[in-house]
Design a protein around this motif. Structure first.
Motif, PDB file in Angstrom:
ATOM      1  N   UNK A   1       0.796  -1.223   0.000  1.00  0.00           N
ATOM      2  CA  UNK A   1       0.000   0.000   0.000  1.00  0.00           C
ATOM      3  C   UNK A   1       0.830   1.277   0.000  1.00  0.00           C
ATOM      4  N   UNK A   2       2.070   1.194   0.470  1.00  0.00           N
ATOM      5  CA  UNK A   2       2.855   2.394   0.746  1.00  0.00           C
ATOM      6  C   UNK A   2       4.190   2.390  -0.009  1.00  0.00           C
ATOM      7  N   UNK A   3       4.673   3.595  -0.298  1.00  0.00           N
ATOM      8  CA  UNK A   3       5.992   3.741  -0.911  1.00  0.00           C
ATOM      9  C   UNK A   3       7.096   3.502   0.103  1.00  0.00           C
ATOM     10  N   UNK A   4       6.876   3.941   1.334  1.00  0.00           N
ATOM     11  CA  UNK A   4       7.836   3.762   2.427  1.00  0.00           C
ATOM     12  C   UNK A   4       7.147   3.058   3.593  1.00  0.00           C
ATOM     13  N   UNK A   5       7.880   2.177   4.264  1.00  0.00           N
ATOM     14  CA  UNK A   5       7.358   1.536   5.463  1.00  0.00           C
ATOM     15  C   UNK A   5       8.398   1.645   6.579  1.00  0.00           C
ATOM     16  N   UNK A   6       7.977   2.214   7.697  1.00  0.00           N
ATOM     17  CA  UNK A   6       8.778   2.270   8.908  1.00  0.00           C
ATOM     18  C   UNK A   6       8.236   1.234   9.890  1.00  0.00           C
ATOM     19  N   UNK A   7       9.106   0.729  10.760  1.00  0.00           N
ATOM     20  CA  UNK A   7       8.672  -0.228  11.778  1.00  0.00           C
ATOM     21  C   UNK A   7       9.049   0.310  13.144  1.00  0.00           C
TER      22      UNK A   7
END
Length: 252
Positions: free
Chosen positions: A83-89
């Motif tokens: 769904x996203x261009x960037x993913x942070x955790x």
């Protein structure tokens, strides 16, 4: 199995920057819900899953292992990737350990990592005996609700399931062995007065990942996301994400 009221997972669909939040051992999404809502209101797509065996009964949790909890955050991560261009955790305590494991496994697919009082070390003597104790003890007193702020309460088990806890050392060992793979930006929030996780974990991260940014929290205990320094965590993590995202947040 009925859920504890307030233990429900949280999901918010927004822009092209996503963040996966991972709650702690014997806890629930409730401990991170204010953080999730703050990030969602700032234009992030947010996923806060409920780990298997959590938010129901400690007896059910005793039928789960670290692999089950990690599998759940893997699924949530894959969904955000689609769904996203960037993913942070990000994560609290054990959730911080799971977030670091995601960073180790997925490399550049993780844009950045934020951890709050992460647990990555076997620093509780009783846990060394857990592989034996699990055959004679089903549970021991819980570690939940270590919060300094008056009136703040963590929704979590009052008992620690021993069989489930006995699986933690293997996860900690894997995460420590692969810390060299964490090359993403890393922000660590560390309570100087924590009655659950000893300073060992942050000391290991400080030594093994010297480029990490460490923010000391002087007015919170272990569950800092519900404590007096919560606003610092919310604002600091948002600024960290805004700084390291490759695309703008949907709105301010």
């Amino acid at each position: 199995m009925p859920l504890m009221p307030g233990a429900e997972p949280f999901h918010h669909e927004a822009g092209q920057v996503g963040v996966l939040l991972c709650h702690g051992f014997t806890g629930t999404p409730q401990s991170l819900r204010p953080w999730a809502e703050h990030l969602a209101a700032s234009g992030l797509t947010v996923s806060l899953p409920r780990l298997p065996g959590h938010g129901t009964t400690w007896q059910e949790m005793n039928r789960t292992r670290w692999e089950d909890w990690y599998s759940e955050v893997e699924k949530a991560f894959a969904d955000l990737q689609g769904r996203c261009a960037d993913v942070f955790v990000a994560g609290l305590s054990l959730g911080g350990c799971l977030a670091l494991r995601l960073a180790e496994v997925h490399g550049d697919a993780v844009r950045g990592v934020v951890v709050v009082n992460p647990s990555i070390a076997l620093d509780v003597p009783l846990l060394r005996l857990a592989p034996v104790l699990k055959w004679v003890l089903r549970s021991v007193p819980g570690v939940a609700n270590d919060v300094k702020k008056p009136g703040a309460t963590e929704l979590a088990y009052t008992r620690t399931p021993v069989r489930a806890a006995a699986t933690l050392p293997r996860l900690w060992s894997l995460v420590q062995a692969d810390l060299g793979k964490v090359t993403q930006p890393l922000l660590i929030f560390h309570s100087t007065d924590d009655h659950v996780v000893k300073p060992t974990s942050v000391a290991i991260l400080r030594e093994r990942i010297p480029d990490a940014t460490i923010e000391e929290l002087s007015d919170s205990y272990h569950v800092a996301t519900l404590d007096n320094d919560a606003d610092r965590i919310f604002a600091g993590s948002l600024e960290f994400i805004r700084t390291h995202a490759s695309v703008p947040l949907q709105r301010d």
